[in-house]
Every structure is written in structure tokens, then in C-alpha cells.
Design a protein around this motif. Structure first.
Motif, PDB file in Angstrom:
ATOM      1  N   LEU A 122       0.822  -1.207   0.000  1.00  0.00           N
ATOM      2  CA  LEU A 122       0.000   0.000   0.000  1.00  0.00           C
ATOM      3  C   LEU A 122       0.856   1.257   0.000  1.00  0.00           C
ATOM      4  CD1 LEU A 122      -2.908   1.103   0.162  1.00  0.00           C
ATOM      5  CD2 LEU A 122      -2.667   1.120   2.653  1.00  0.00           C
ATOM      6  N   GLU A 123       1.901   1.292   0.822  1.00  0.00           N
ATOM      7  CA  GLU A 123       2.755   2.472   0.898  1.00  0.00           C
ATOM      8  C   GLU A 123       4.242   2.081   0.867  1.00  0.00           C
ATOM      9  OE1 GLU A 123       1.859   5.190   4.021  1.00  0.00           O
ATOM     10  OE2 GLU A 123      -0.296   5.165   3.665  1.00  0.00           O
ATOM     11  N   ILE A 124       4.560   1.064   0.074  1.00  0.00           N
ATOM     12  CA  ILE A 124       5.943   0.623  -0.081  1.00  0.00           C
ATOM     13  C   ILE A 124       6.315   0.664  -1.559  1.00  0.00           C
ATOM     14  CG2 ILE A 124       7.500  -1.369   0.046  1.00  0.00           C
ATOM     15  CD1 ILE A 124       7.139  -0.148   2.717  1.00  0.00           C
ATOM     16  N   ASP A 125       7.419   1.311  -1.877  1.00  0.00           N
ATOM     17  CA  ASP A 125       7.948   1.306  -3.238  1.00  0.00           C
ATOM     18  C   ASP A 125       8.728   0.007  -3.414  1.00  0.00           C
ATOM     19  OD1 ASP A 125       9.768   1.630  -5.454  1.00  0.00           O
ATOM     20  OD2 ASP A 125       9.322   3.782  -5.404  1.00  0.00           O
ATOM     21  N   LEU A 126       8.209  -0.883  -4.262  1.00  0.00           N
ATOM     22  CA  LEU A 126       8.837  -2.189  -4.419  1.00  0.00           C
ATOM     23  C   LEU A 126      10.216  -2.087  -5.072  1.00  0.00           C
ATOM     24  CD1 LEU A 126       5.753  -4.340  -5.506  1.00  0.00           C
ATOM     25  CD2 LEU A 126       6.782  -4.121  -3.236  1.00  0.00           C
ATOM     26  N   ARG A 131       9.427   4.016   1.698  1.00  0.00           N
ATOM     27  CA  ARG A 131       8.023   4.377   1.780  1.00  0.00           C
ATOM     28  C   ARG A 131       7.573   4.941   0.432  1.00  0.00           C
ATOM     29  NH1 ARG A 131       4.659   5.529   6.191  1.00  0.00           N
ATOM     30  NH2 ARG A 131       2.847   6.799   5.682  1.00  0.00           N
ATOM     31  N   GLY A 132       6.463   4.447  -0.051  1.00  0.00           N
ATOM     32  CA  GLY A 132       5.938   4.904  -1.332  1.00  0.00           C
ATOM     33  C   GLY A 132       4.698   5.759  -1.164  1.00  0.00           C
ATOM     34  N   LYS A 133       4.118   6.131  -2.291  1.00  0.00           N
ATOM     35  CA  LYS A 133       2.924   6.971  -2.276  1.00  0.00           C
ATOM     36  C   LYS A 133       1.673   6.110  -2.171  1.00  0.00           C
ATOM     37  CE  LYS A 133       4.930  10.752  -4.979  1.00  0.00           C
ATOM     38  NZ  LYS A 133       4.824  11.574  -6.212  1.00  0.00           N
ATOM     39  N   ARG A 134       0.807   6.474  -1.265  1.00  0.00           N
ATOM     40  CA  ARG A 134      -0.436   5.745  -1.044  1.00  0.00           C
ATOM     41  C   ARG A 134      -1.355   5.889  -2.269  1.00  0.00           C
ATOM     42  NH1 ARG A 134      -2.679   4.257   3.892  1.00  0.00           N
ATOM     43  NH2 ARG A 134      -4.920   3.864   3.892  1.00  0.00           N
ATOM     44  N   ASN A 135      -1.959   4.794  -2.688  1.00  0.00           N
ATOM     45  CA  ASN A 135      -2.933   4.793  -3.790  1.00  0.00           C
ATOM     46  C   ASN A 135      -2.333   5.306  -5.100  1.00  0.00           C
ATOM     47  OD1 ASN A 135      -4.653   4.089  -1.680  1.00  0.00           O
ATOM     48  ND2 ASN A 135      -5.537   6.131  -1.516  1.00  0.00           N
ATOM     49  N   SER A 136      -1.035   5.151  -5.283  1.00  0.00           N
ATOM     50  CA  SER A 136      -0.373   5.754  -6.436  1.00  0.00           C
ATOM     51  C   SER A 136      -0.896   5.219  -7.767  1.00  0.00           C
ATOM     52  CB  SER A 136       1.142   5.544  -6.348  1.00  0.00           C
ATOM     53  OG  SER A 136       1.457   4.160  -6.289  1.00  0.00           O
ATOM     54  N   MET A 137      -1.147   3.903  -7.858  1.00  0.00           N
ATOM     55  CA  MET A 137      -1.610   3.340  -9.124  1.00  0.00           C
ATOM     56  C   MET A 137      -3.027   3.799  -9.437  1.00  0.00           C
ATOM     57  SD  MET A 137      -1.304   1.822 -11.890  1.00  0.00           S
ATOM     58  CE  MET A 137       0.374   1.244 -11.711  1.00  0.00           C
ATOM     59  N   THR A 138      -3.895   3.824  -8.422  1.00  0.00           N
ATOM     60  CA  THR A 138      -5.265   4.294  -8.640  1.00  0.00           C
ATOM     61  C   THR A 138      -5.260   5.743  -9.112  1.00  0.00           C
ATOM     62  OG1 THR A 138      -6.043   2.809  -6.896  1.00  0.00           O
ATOM     63  CG2 THR A 138      -7.529   4.561  -7.571  1.00  0.00           C
ATOM     64  N   GLU A 139      -4.442   6.562  -8.486  1.00  0.00           N
ATOM     65  CA  GLU A 139      -4.373   7.964  -8.881  1.00  0.00           C
ATOM     66  C   GLU A 139      -3.789   8.111 -10.282  1.00  0.00           C
ATOM     67  OE1 GLU A 139      -2.256   9.920  -5.760  1.00  0.00           O
ATOM     68  OE2 GLU A 139      -3.816   9.505  -4.265  1.00  0.00           O
ATOM     69  N   SER A 140      -2.827   7.264 -10.631  1.00  0.00           N
ATOM     70  CA  SER A 140      -2.255   7.296 -11.974  1.00  0.00           C
ATOM     71  C   SER A 140      -3.307   6.947 -13.021  1.00  0.00           C
ATOM     72  CB  SER A 140      -1.079   6.324 -12.061  1.00  0.00           C
ATOM     73  OG  SER A 140      -0.559   6.268 -13.371  1.00  0.00           O
ATOM     74  N   LEU A 141      -4.140   5.948 -12.730  1.00  0.00           N
ATOM     75  CA  LEU A 141      -5.214   5.580 -13.649  1.00  0.00           C
ATOM     76  C   LEU A 141      -6.209   6.725 -13.814  1.00  0.00           C
ATOM     77  CD1 LEU A 141      -5.866   1.920 -12.469  1.00  0.00           C
ATOM     78  CD2 LEU A 141      -5.173   2.597 -14.774  1.00  0.00           C
TER      79      LEU A 141
END
Length: 473
Positions: A122-126, A131-141
Motif C-alpha cells: 500500500l505504501e511501499i515502493d517495491l 516508503r511509497g505513495k499511497r494509492n499511487s496506481m489508482t491515482e495514476s489511472l
């Protein structure tokens, strides 16, 4: 042989002849119920049943037998079980039925949710492990589908509207047309939302007509937001006038303010392709110059309950930093379901096959008649004593979407000589899974438009059981 529940014999207070809570909980038959429902729920049912029997016995009723005690405990557990959230058959004809959770989720979203029996990124940059951005893929879509610079997902569209106003208009003025002062379900009123956000509402125009000059004349140094609200759950017809988003955007040449377009339903495709009236599309609002656009995720997107905000990057960044943003953010379940639903819009030509909301909206009446005929023939084949007739009727989109836009449909009108329509509807709701019909014109109507795969069999089995039970009474 009836189980001995240790009911004490003797005279005196008849209430003393009832078994104790401890004795009942140790009873083999109650142990079975404990295994099925859990010990805390079984204990509550035992205590409630005993309390009821004590009141009855105190007023002269006979002391219940062990079998009666167990039956009452089981009845209470079953009654409690019926209140839990569980799947139902939507035969109401209302596609986005608020009482039934609105949109039926696409299979892609359901399968994704089923995979969440483990942790997710959810908040991890693989890539980096940081720490990554929350909901990043949904927001990108969302930015890809709408053409907006940035996006944010929150709990629902009411939260989206409130959050925008709290961030940008607290202590300042919000201009809105009098004809757009909406109220949605649960008595949520836009004026109350504006007031609670800390903003001052400035109404312009009249109920049926608002002109560009009305907004222009209302602009002051204290104007923070012009809010345009799409009347997605009502229509004003006749002698009307409203101002388009692009026209409102032209006023920014005179004075600085934020133009917010609250679309409500949030169409991402042209509904005219499905034989329906055109609804404002999110991407059109963005291209017309709206700074921020908000809409629902569980209406014309057909996903989970959520609110979406898209718009200018610097404005979305400010919203994300506001304390309220954390309070109304969504968790992994909503994010996963919304992401997978949005992916379907990347290939809009297949939405009828992949998104249940669009399948229900677009299914031809001829197909619905074939579905109804199959059920009717199966009822006749089984010799079920019911009167089942095919009728044409009207479905609705529901969920505060496409008001005054009836959709032709086919229904099964069901009558049972042993039961009134209301009683028959109640028996259908008591089925497992529950079947939710509508009652109109003294008939129980099962609308074919809102049925999902497998629902035909469930309806046939339920009607057969109800008819058989009625014949045996």
C-alpha cells in the motif's frame, strides 16, 4: 428423546424450573450452536430466551419444555444472523440501489479483493524498498482517464466536496447557483456542508435560471471558490438556464478563484453509447477549465463507495497535506477495488462484458424477456403452484443518477394464492440468499435487468420452496 436440560422439579416459583445459563451452555444441542455462531452470540441468545420465558411464566404461562427452550435460542440466533451484511439477489430493477450497496462490483475487482488475505504494498515502493505513495496506481489511472494533472481518493463524494471547501474556502466565500443547492440521501445538504467547512455561501441566480453575469456580479476580493454542482439526482425542466464550466472558467481572467465542478455521478464514458442521456464527463470538465473535479466511485464508475478528486497538481498537493485528508482517506480494500474497476475503462468498448453496471444499463429488453421466459418455463416444468406472468415495466439507474430516465425492462409478476403480495415479498427476503423484489400494483415483481449470473436458479428454487410450503399448510 428430548434432552434433559437439568430443569429443577418441584413447587414454588415456576421461574425456578427453567434451566440455568450454565446448564444450557453445556448442553450438547447448544454446543452445536456455539460451534456455528460462537460462544458470545450463543450466550446472548440463551440469556435473552430465558428472560423472555421468565416473563411469560411469571404471567401464568406454562414452563417451556427443553425442546421449546432450544428452539427459542436457535430462533434468536437465526434472527440475529439475518441482520448481518451478506449477498442478496437484486430483483428490484434499480441498478445502483443505495439500500443494496449500489454498484455490483466487477469480477476483476472481486478477484482482487479475494487475494487480500496477505499484506499488500500500500505504501511501499517495491523498487527501492522505501516508503511509497499511497494509492499511487489508482491515482495514476485517474489522471490517465481524465486528463487531470493529479488525483486523490477519499471516502465518498460528500467528503470530497467538504475537504475541498475546508482547504480552500474556510473563512472566505463560495459562490453557487441557487438551482444547484442539492440535498442527497441521509439529508446531506450542500448549504450545511459549506457552513461546516467554515466558508460563507453566496447564492446567485434563481431556482430555474442563473446567468454568467450573476456569478460575475457576485465576485469579490473574498471569493475563494465558484462551486458548480451537477444536478445528478434531480432535474429542473422548462424555462431554465445554467452556466457551463467553460463559461465560468472565463471569469478567472477578472479575478483569482478556484473553480470546482462537483459532478456527483462521475461519468468516464459517453452514456449515449448505451442509449441513455448524456451525463457530464469528468474529462470534459477538466478540459473546460475546472481546477478541481469531484465525483463518486460507486455510481457511473461501478466500483466501491469512494469519492474522487482530480485537478491541478498544486491544488491536489495542498489537499493531501490538510489534516482532514487523513481522516477521510480510503484503506486497501477500497483502493484495490477501485483500481481494478478503473482498469476496465482503459478498454471502454468491453465495459458491457466486464462491468456489471454497464451490462445492466445496456442489456436489450429482448434478452431480458428470454431470461424471464426461462424462469417461467422452469416454474411450469416443476409444477409449482404459482401464477407467473411476463410483463414489460421500467427499471431505474438509482443511486441519485440519471433521474427521470426510465429504462425499459421485463419483469416476472408473481402471485401466490396463499399469500398476499407483501407476504410473498417478505418470504423472498427471508430466502437464503435473500431475494429483494419490488411490490407494485398489487403484484410482486422480479425485474430481470438487475439479476446477475446464477440468480435465475436462486429465484426458481426459492419460489418452488415457498409454493411447496404454502401447499402443505
Amino acid at each position: 428423546m428430548a434432552e434433559d436440560l437439568g430443569t429443577p422439579p418441584g413447587n414454588g416459583d415456576p421461574r425456578r424450573r427453567l434451566p440455568s445459563v450454565t446448564v444450557l451452555l453445556e448442553s450438547p444441542r447448544i454446543q452445536i450452536l456455539i460451534a456455528e455462531y460462537s460462544r458470545p452470540l450463543a450466550m446472548d441468545a440463551v440469556r435473552a430466551a430465558l428472560d423472555g420465558f421468565r416473563r411469560d411464566v411469571a404471567t401464568g404461562s406454562q414452563t417451556p419444555s427443553p425442546d421449546e427452550v432450544v428452539r427459542e435460542i436457535k430462533r434468536r440466533l437465526l434472527s440475529e444472523e439475518k441482520e448481518r451484511l451478506r449477498p442478496v439477489v437484486n430483483a428490484t430493477g434499480v441498478i445502483l440501489h443505495t439500500g443494496l450497496g449500489r454498484a455490483a462490483l466487477p469480477r476483476r475487482a472481486v478477484d482482487a479483493l479475494a487475494s487480500l488475505n496477505r499484506c499488500v504494498n500500500l505504501e511501499i515502493d517495491l523498487g527501492t524498498g522505501d516508503r511509497g505513495k499511497r494509492n499511487s496506481m489508482t491515482e495514476s489511472l485517474l489522471t490517465r482517464l481524465t486528463g487531470a494533472e493529479a488525483a486523490l481518493v477519499v471516502a465518498n463524494n460528500a467528503a470530497a466536496t467538504f475537504l475541498i471547501l475546508a482547504v480552500f474556502a474556510a473563512g472566505k466565500e463560495v459562490i453557487i447557483s441557487r438551482g444547484q443547492m442539492i440535498e442527497i440521501g441521509g439529508s446531506f445538504r450542500l448549504p450545511d456542508c459549506i457552513q461546516q467547512s467554515g466558508a460563507t455561501m453566496v447564492e446567485v441566480g434563481t431556482t430555474n435560471k442563473t446567468h454568467l453575469r450573476d456569478y460575475e456580479n457576485a465576485l469579490t476580493e473574498n471569493t475563494a471558490v465558484i462551486l458548480r454542482c451537477n444536478p445528478s439526482n434531480y432535474r429542473i425542466v422548462g424555462f431554465t438556464q445554467s452556466v457551463a464550466t467553460a463559461e465560468l472558467a472565463s471569469l478567472k481572467k477578472q479575478r483569482s478563484f478556484i473553480l470546482v465542478d462537483d459532478l456527483g455521478s462521475g461519468a468516464l464514458v459517453n452514456l449515449e453509447a448505451y442509449g441513455l442521456p448524456r451525463e457530464p464527463m469528468v474529462q470534459d470538465s477538466v478540459s473546460a477549465g475546472a481546477d478541481l473535479v469531484c465525483f463518486s466511485g460507486d455510481k457511473l464508475i461501478g466500483g466501491p463507495q469512494a469519492g474522487v478528486i482530480v485537478g491541478r497538481m498544486e491544488l491536489i498537493a495542498r489537499i493531501k497535506k490538510h489534516p482532514l485528508a487523513r481522516m477521510v482517506r480510503v484503506g486497501k480494500l477500497t483502493n484495490m477495488a477501485l483500481e481494478q474497476t478503473l482498469r476496465l475503462f482503459l478498454t471502454p468498448e468491453t465495459l458491457v462484458e466486464t462491468n456489471p453496471t454497464y451490462r445492466m444499463l445496456a442489456t436489450p429488453v429482448a434478452n431480458l424477456k428470454r431470461r424471464a421466459t426461462r424462469i417461467q418455463k422452469e416454474i411450469v416444468k416443476r409444477g409449482v403452484a404459482l401464477n407467473v406472468a411476463l410483463e414489460e415495466a421500467q427499471s431505474a439507474t438509482g443511486g441519485g443518477t440519471l433521474p427521470a430516465t426510465p429504462i425499459r425492462t421485463c419483469v416476472l409478476a408473481v402471485a401466490c394464492g396463499a399469500h398476499s403480495p407483501d407476504r410473498l415479498a417478505a418470504l423472498l427476503r427471508g430466502n437464503e440468499p435473500p431475494i429483494i423484489p419490488r411490490v407494485a400494483g398489487g403484484k410482486v415483481l422480479l425485474d430481470m435487468r438487475t439479476l446477475l449470473k446464477g440468480d435465475e436458479r436462486i429465484i426458481v428454487e426459492a419460489l418452488a420452496r415457498i409454493a411447496s410450503s404454502s401447499a402443505g399448510e
